[in-house]
Write a protein that holds these residues in place. Sequence first.
Motif, PDB file in Angstrom:
ATOM      1  N   TYR A   1     -41.546-124.097 -78.732  1.00  0.00           N
ATOM      2  CA  TYR A   1     -42.131-124.792 -77.601  1.00  0.00           C
ATOM      3  C   TYR A   1     -43.491-124.216 -77.211  1.00  0.00           C
ATOM      4  O   TYR A   1     -44.409-124.971 -76.868  1.00  0.00           O
ATOM      5  CB  TYR A   1     -41.193-124.761 -76.390  1.00  0.00           C
ATOM      6  CG  TYR A   1     -41.812-125.463 -75.198  1.00  0.00           C
ATOM      7  CD1 TYR A   1     -41.958-126.843 -75.192  1.00  0.00           C
ATOM      8  CD2 TYR A   1     -42.316-124.739 -74.109  1.00  0.00           C
ATOM      9  CE1 TYR A   1     -42.582-127.498 -74.143  1.00  0.00           C
ATOM     10  CE2 TYR A   1     -42.929-125.387 -73.046  1.00  0.00           C
ATOM     11  CZ  TYR A   1     -43.060-126.765 -73.071  1.00  0.00           C
ATOM     12  OH  TYR A   1     -43.682-127.413 -72.023  1.00  0.00           O
ATOM     13  N   TRP A   2     -43.660-122.909 -77.274  1.00  0.00           N
ATOM     14  CA  TRP A   2     -44.923-122.308 -76.847  1.00  0.00           C
ATOM     15  C   TRP A   2     -46.094-122.818 -77.679  1.00  0.00           C
ATOM     16  O   TRP A   2     -47.209-122.992 -77.166  1.00  0.00           O
ATOM     17  CB  TRP A   2     -44.855-120.775 -76.913  1.00  0.00           C
ATOM     18  CG  TRP A   2     -44.712-120.195 -78.296  1.00  0.00           C
ATOM     19  CD1 TRP A   2     -43.553-119.827 -78.913  1.00  0.00           C
ATOM     20  CD2 TRP A   2     -45.774-119.928 -79.231  1.00  0.00           C
ATOM     21  NE1 TRP A   2     -43.807-119.348 -80.178  1.00  0.00           N
ATOM     22  CE2 TRP A   2     -45.157-119.388 -80.400  1.00  0.00           C
ATOM     23  CE3 TRP A   2     -47.153-120.070 -79.208  1.00  0.00           C
ATOM     24  CZ2 TRP A   2     -45.886-119.013 -81.525  1.00  0.00           C
ATOM     25  CZ3 TRP A   2     -47.893-119.696 -80.327  1.00  0.00           C
ATOM     26  CH2 TRP A   2     -47.246-119.167 -81.464  1.00  0.00           C
TER      27      TRP A   2
ATOM     28  N   LYS B   1     -46.836-126.476 -76.679  1.00  0.00           N
ATOM     29  CA  LYS B   1     -47.548-126.469 -75.400  1.00  0.00           C
ATOM     30  C   LYS B   1     -49.007-126.055 -75.595  1.00  0.00           C
ATOM     31  O   LYS B   1     -49.918-126.637 -74.972  1.00  0.00           O
ATOM     32  CB  LYS B   1     -46.857-125.526 -74.426  1.00  0.00           C
ATOM     33  CG  LYS B   1     -47.477-125.513 -73.038  1.00  0.00           C
ATOM     34  CD  LYS B   1     -46.717-124.603 -72.091  1.00  0.00           C
ATOM     35  CE  LYS B   1     -47.366-124.579 -70.719  1.00  0.00           C
ATOM     36  NZ  LYS B   1     -46.627-123.682 -69.780  1.00  0.00           N
TER      37      LYS B   1
ATOM     38  N   ASN C   1     -52.120-128.455 -74.536  1.00  0.00           N
ATOM     39  CA  ASN C   1     -53.162-127.993 -73.615  1.00  0.00           C
ATOM     40  C   ASN C   1     -54.544-128.029 -74.268  1.00  0.00           C
ATOM     41  O   ASN C   1     -55.540-128.358 -73.615  1.00  0.00           O
ATOM     42  CB  ASN C   1     -52.846-126.577 -73.138  1.00  0.00           C
ATOM     43  CG  ASN C   1     -51.678-126.559 -72.165  1.00  0.00           C
ATOM     44  OD1 ASN C   1     -51.322-127.579 -71.571  1.00  0.00           O
ATOM     45  ND2 ASN C   1     -51.071-125.391 -71.990  1.00  0.00           N
TER      46      ASN C   1
ATOM     47  N   LEU D   1     -40.801-129.324 -71.199  1.00  0.00           N
ATOM     48  CA  LEU D   1     -41.932-130.245 -71.254  1.00  0.00           C
ATOM     49  C   LEU D   1     -42.037-131.079 -69.977  1.00  0.00           C
ATOM     50  O   LEU D   1     -43.121-131.261 -69.424  1.00  0.00           O
ATOM     51  CB  LEU D   1     -41.779-131.162 -72.465  1.00  0.00           C
ATOM     52  CG  LEU D   1     -42.974-132.034 -72.825  1.00  0.00           C
ATOM     53  CD1 LEU D   1     -44.074-131.181 -73.460  1.00  0.00           C
ATOM     54  CD2 LEU D   1     -42.556-133.143 -73.787  1.00  0.00           C
TER      55      LEU D   1
ATOM     56  N   ASP E   1     -43.441-128.889 -67.173  1.00  0.00           N
ATOM     57  CA  ASP E   1     -44.802-128.360 -67.278  1.00  0.00           C
ATOM     58  C   ASP E   1     -45.907-129.401 -67.088  1.00  0.00           C
ATOM     59  O   ASP E   1     -47.068-129.042 -66.891  1.00  0.00           O
ATOM     60  CB  ASP E   1     -44.993-127.670 -68.629  1.00  0.00           C
ATOM     61  CG  ASP E   1     -44.278-126.328 -68.693  1.00  0.00           C
ATOM     62  OD1 ASP E   1     -43.948-125.793 -67.618  1.00  0.00           O
ATOM     63  OD2 ASP E   1     -44.044-125.825 -69.812  1.00  0.00           O
ATOM     64  N   TYR E   2     -45.553-130.698 -67.171  1.00  0.00           N
ATOM     65  CA  TYR E   2     -46.561-131.747 -67.034  1.00  0.00           C
ATOM     66  C   TYR E   2     -46.044-132.850 -66.114  1.00  0.00           C
ATOM     67  O   TYR E   2     -44.848-132.953 -65.857  1.00  0.00           O
ATOM     68  CB  TYR E   2     -46.923-132.327 -68.411  1.00  0.00           C
ATOM     69  CG  TYR E   2     -47.411-131.284 -69.381  1.00  0.00           C
ATOM     70  CD1 TYR E   2     -48.756-130.936 -69.451  1.00  0.00           C
ATOM     71  CD2 TYR E   2     -46.514-130.618 -70.223  1.00  0.00           C
ATOM     72  CE1 TYR E   2     -49.205-129.960 -70.333  1.00  0.00           C
ATOM     73  CE2 TYR E   2     -46.948-129.630 -71.106  1.00  0.00           C
ATOM     74  CZ  TYR E   2     -48.295-129.304 -71.154  1.00  0.00           C
ATOM     75  OH  TYR E   2     -48.733-128.323 -72.016  1.00  0.00           O
TER      76      TYR E   2
END
Length: 286
Positions: A206-207, A210, A214, A265, A268-269
Motif C-alpha cells: 500500500y505504501w 500511495k 500522490n 485508501l 487517505d483520500y
Amino acid sequence: MADNVVKPVSALTVDVEDYFHVAAFEKNISPKNWNSMPVRVEKNTHRLLDLFDEHDAKATFFLLGWVAERFPGLVKEINQRGHEVASHGYNHTKATQQSQQEFAQDVRATKALLEDLSGAEVFGYRAPSFSIDKTNEWAFAELKKAGYLYSSSTYPVKHDLYGTPDWPQQPYMRPEGIWECPMPILNLAGKQLPIAGGGYFRLLPYWLSKRFINRYLDSTPSPYMFYFHPWEIDPEQPRVKDASLKSKFRHYVNLKRMETKLGYLLQDYCWQSLHQVYAKSLAKHI
C-alpha cells in the motif's frame, strides 16, 4: 493523513461484475454456463456499500446489465445510498468484439435497463476491459447517440489485453461530444505506469501505491481515479482450476489483503463519483 489536512478529491469507481464474468476466464467459462455458477456479486457489493458508508465515500458503480437484471434491488440501493449508477454493458462483451450495430444495441438497452431499475438517469459508460481503441472509435459516436455524457473506457498503457498508449492521458472532450476519462497513469523513467487500481493495487504494497498516487496528484492537473471489482474483496470465491497460470495470478493475487488496503485508501483520500468530480465539465455539454 491528519484530519485537519485537506484530502484530495478523487473519483472512486467499481466495475460491478462477478468472478466468472472477467476477461481472464472467458476461455474457461462460457456465458451459457453463467446461470449455473455460484453468484457472489450481490453480497460483495453490499459489503462495499457498507464500507463506503463508513468512510463517507461516494462512487460510480459501472454495472453489468446481467447483474442488474438479476439483482434489481441492488441497483436501486446503490442509487438510494447516494452513489452513481453507470453502465458496463450487458454481459461483459468487449467493444472490440462487437459490430457497430451490436454495440449500439448493447449500450442503449443497458442504459434503459439501469435507468428503469434505479429511477435515475445514467450518464456514464465503461467498456469491458477498456476495449475502445483505434479499431472502434465509432463507439464514442454511438455512446453520444444513446444519450451518455461521458465514458471511462481507455487506458493509456501497453498491455497484452488492452491499452491506448498514444492516446490522451488526461480527461478530454472527444470530437464526437463524449467526455472521455482515461485511467490514470504515472509517467516515470520514460515509462507509462498503470496506477488506477485493480490487480496492480493488490500486487503492490500500500505504501508504494500511495506514493504513486500522490506523485500523480502532484504532477497532473486532473483528479485521481481508482477502479476495482466486488470480487476483489472475496478471497473465498470459487477457483477456476483450468485457467492459465498467468490468469490465475492476475485474478487471485493478494485477495485476502484487498479489503484492508481498500480501507486505507478510503481513509487517505476524499472520494466522489465520476459525475460529481467532473460535474462542471459535463454541465457545459448537456
